[in-house]
Design a protein around this motif. Structure first.
Motif, PDB file in Angstrom:
ATOM      1  N   LEU A   1       0.839  -1.205   0.000  1.00  0.00           N
ATOM      2  CA  LEU A   1       0.000   0.000   0.000  1.00  0.00           C
ATOM      3  C   LEU A   1       0.871   1.249   0.000  1.00  0.00           C
ATOM      4  CD1 LEU A   1      -1.857  -2.348   1.096  1.00  0.00           C
ATOM      5  CD2 LEU A   1      -3.126  -0.591   2.320  1.00  0.00           C
ATOM      6  N   GLY A   2       1.932   1.199  -0.775  1.00  0.00           N
ATOM      7  CA  GLY A   2       2.883   2.313  -0.799  1.00  0.00           C
ATOM      8  C   GLY A   2       3.897   2.173   0.309  1.00  0.00           C
ATOM      9  N   PRO A   3       3.790   2.979   1.379  1.00  0.00           N
ATOM     10  CA  PRO A   3       4.850   3.033   2.397  1.00  0.00           C
ATOM     11  C   PRO A   3       4.840   1.889   3.400  1.00  0.00           C
ATOM     12  CG  PRO A   3       3.098   4.563   2.963  1.00  0.00           C
ATOM     13  CD  PRO A   3       2.779   4.039   1.584  1.00  0.00           C
ATOM     14  N   GLY A   4       3.812   1.028   3.385  1.00  0.00           N
ATOM     15  CA  GLY A   4       3.782  -0.094   4.324  1.00  0.00           C
ATOM     16  C   GLY A   4       4.598  -1.264   3.817  1.00  0.00           C
ATOM     17  N   PHE A   5       5.826  -1.016   3.411  1.00  0.00           N
ATOM     18  CA  PHE A   5       6.648  -1.967   2.664  1.00  0.00           C
ATOM     19  C   PHE A   5       6.932  -3.232   3.459  1.00  0.00           C
ATOM     20  CE2 PHE A   5      10.969  -3.066   0.830  1.00  0.00           C
ATOM     21  CZ  PHE A   5      10.459  -3.576  -0.343  1.00  0.00           C
ATOM     22  N   ASP A   6       6.626  -4.387   2.851  1.00  0.00           N
ATOM     23  CA  ASP A   6       6.847  -5.712   3.453  1.00  0.00           C
ATOM     24  C   ASP A   6       6.106  -5.893   4.778  1.00  0.00           C
ATOM     25  OD1 ASP A   6       8.355  -6.565   1.355  1.00  0.00           O
ATOM     26  OD2 ASP A   6      10.231  -6.816   2.463  1.00  0.00           O
ATOM     27  N   SER A   7       5.080  -5.068   5.022  1.00  0.00           N
ATOM     28  CA  SER A   7       4.394  -5.111   6.302  1.00  0.00           C
ATOM     29  C   SER A   7       2.874  -5.040   6.168  1.00  0.00           C
ATOM     30  CB  SER A   7       4.886  -3.959   7.193  1.00  0.00           C
ATOM     31  OG  SER A   7       4.179  -3.905   8.402  1.00  0.00           O
ATOM     32  N   CYS A   8       2.378  -4.133   5.325  1.00  0.00           N
ATOM     33  CA  CYS A   8       0.933  -3.928   5.191  1.00  0.00           C
ATOM     34  C   CYS A   8       0.391  -4.660   3.968  1.00  0.00           C
ATOM     35  CB  CYS A   8       0.613  -2.441   5.045  1.00  0.00           C
ATOM     36  SG  CYS A   8       1.026  -1.455   6.492  1.00  0.00           S
ATOM     37  N   GLY A   9      -0.855  -5.120   4.067  1.00  0.00           N
ATOM     38  CA  GLY A   9      -1.486  -5.756   2.913  1.00  0.00           C
ATOM     39  C   GLY A   9      -2.992  -5.801   3.065  1.00  0.00           C
ATOM     40  N   ILE A  10      -3.682  -5.955   1.937  1.00  0.00           N
ATOM     41  CA  ILE A  10      -5.130  -6.128   1.931  1.00  0.00           C
ATOM     42  C   ILE A  10      -5.484  -7.357   1.103  1.00  0.00           C
ATOM     43  CG2 ILE A  10      -5.864  -3.738   2.355  1.00  0.00           C
ATOM     44  CD1 ILE A  10      -6.122  -3.343  -0.668  1.00  0.00           C
ATOM     45  N   ALA A  11      -6.582  -8.002   1.494  1.00  0.00           N
ATOM     46  CA  ALA A  11      -7.127  -9.118   0.717  1.00  0.00           C
ATOM     47  C   ALA A  11      -8.111  -8.562  -0.306  1.00  0.00           C
ATOM     48  CB  ALA A  11      -7.820 -10.109   1.635  1.00  0.00           C
ATOM     49  N   LEU A  12      -8.150  -9.175  -1.487  1.00  0.00           N
ATOM     50  CA  LEU A  12      -8.967  -8.665  -2.590  1.00  0.00           C
ATOM     51  C   LEU A  12      -9.891  -9.748  -3.139  1.00  0.00           C
ATOM     52  CD1 LEU A  12      -6.151  -6.711  -4.459  1.00  0.00           C
ATOM     53  CD2 LEU A  12      -8.028  -5.704  -3.128  1.00  0.00           C
ATOM     54  N   SER A  13     -10.938  -9.299  -3.820  1.00  0.00           N
ATOM     55  CA  SER A  13     -12.010 -10.197  -4.281  1.00  0.00           C
ATOM     56  C   SER A  13     -11.705 -10.878  -5.615  1.00  0.00           C
ATOM     57  CB  SER A  13     -13.333  -9.430  -4.380  1.00  0.00           C
ATOM     58  OG  SER A  13     -13.202  -8.328  -5.262  1.00  0.00           O
TER      59      SER A  13
END
Length: 287
Positions: free
Chosen positions: A12-24
């Motif tokens: 999600l840009g700056p959340g490198f190797d840490s943030c994520g979202i699940a998608l449909s």
């Protein structure tokens, strides 16, 4: 038994190797019957193995080496090597396959730990397992993950027809960066996460586009990111960012702006598929 795993978008840009979202978009694995040897029926291309050398079976056997062979059916609408977690979904599917066939009763936390150790970082596997928005870390062998509701919006995926392997995309990243710049990069990520937790997508979107960890270095590999951001700014999108290592770009859009944004994206001189997705809130499902 059928196992369904969502696509994911990391960073999600700056959340490198840490943030994520699940998608449909989803990978589905169906257990058909006992077999003499592992076999996977799929139409995902000749380069994807149909025997026990498939990553799905390799992962399952690493978790439960004594599994008896099965005939499986695999279907997927997650594009390969486009930054939407195609390999992570297979790893997560393999862990769940072992969990169910061997009655391991793994907790969600244990699944995230095993998947992170296999994948090397949690940003894709954690949301694939947990669903929604996940912030996670993998430091000194310890995995920690926190799930939170992601604010409602449309997620427009601009998926170029060409592949971009993670190894190639990581090769352009620096070995180190100045301390002052790292502090700035960290503060941007912190504000982005806080804005998401507050339900403030306009601010979150602004911070997503200020990343200092990776997108500047990958710009040469994904020149369409700048074009897509320009369209987003003109038409009222919350923000746009590279999905994982790219080349897919995600645009977070208010529902009422989506059709207009998709229309403009279709005019870009780059062969690509465009999908209007939502954030999957459930993560892996077994039916």
């Amino acid at each position: 038994m059928r196992i369904r795993i969502p696509a994911t978008s990391a960073n999600l840009g700056p959340g490198f190797d840490s943030c994520g979202i699940a998608l449909s978009q989803y990978l589905s694995i169906e257990v058909l019957e006992d077999a003499d040897e592992w076999i996977i029926h799929h139409n995902l291309g000749e380069e994807i193995p149909k025997d026990k050398s498939n990553l799905l079976i390799q992962t399952a056997l690493s978790v439960a080496p004594n599994l008896t062979p099965k005939a499986l059916k695999m279907t997927s609408d997650i594009p390969l090597a486009r930054g939407l977690g195609s390999s992570s979904s297979v790893i997560v599917g393999g862990i769940e396959l072992a969990n169910r066939l061997n009655n391991l009763s793994l907790s969600q936390k244990e699944k995230v730990r095993i998947a992170t150790e296999i994948e090397g970082h949690p940003d894709n596997v954690a949301p694939a397992i947990c669903g929604d928005f996940v912030v996670a870390s993998y430091v000194d062998g310890e995995v920690h993950a926190v799930k939170h509701h992601f604010p409602m919006c449309d997620v427009i995926a601009f998926v170029p027809d060409h592949h971009l392997l993670t190894t190639e995309s990581r090769s352009v990243l620096p070995e180190s960066m100045p301390y002052k710049e790292a502090v700035q990069a960290s503060s941007i990520a912190n504000v982005m996460i806080a804005a998401i937790l507050n339900g403030n997508l306009p601010l979150a979107g602004v911070m997503m586009e200020k990343d200092k960890w990776h997108e500047n270095y990958r710009q040469q590999l994904v020149p369409h990111l700048k074009q897509i951001r320009k369209i987003g700014h003109e038409l009222g999108a919350y923000g746009a960012f590279l999905s994982g290592a790219g080349p897919t770009v995600l645009v977070l859009s208010p529902e009422e702006k989506t059709n207009e944004i998709v229309g403009r994206l279709n005019q870009l001189p780059l062969s690509a598929a465009i999908h209007v997705l939502s954030v999957d809130q459930e993560g892996i499902q077994v039916f």
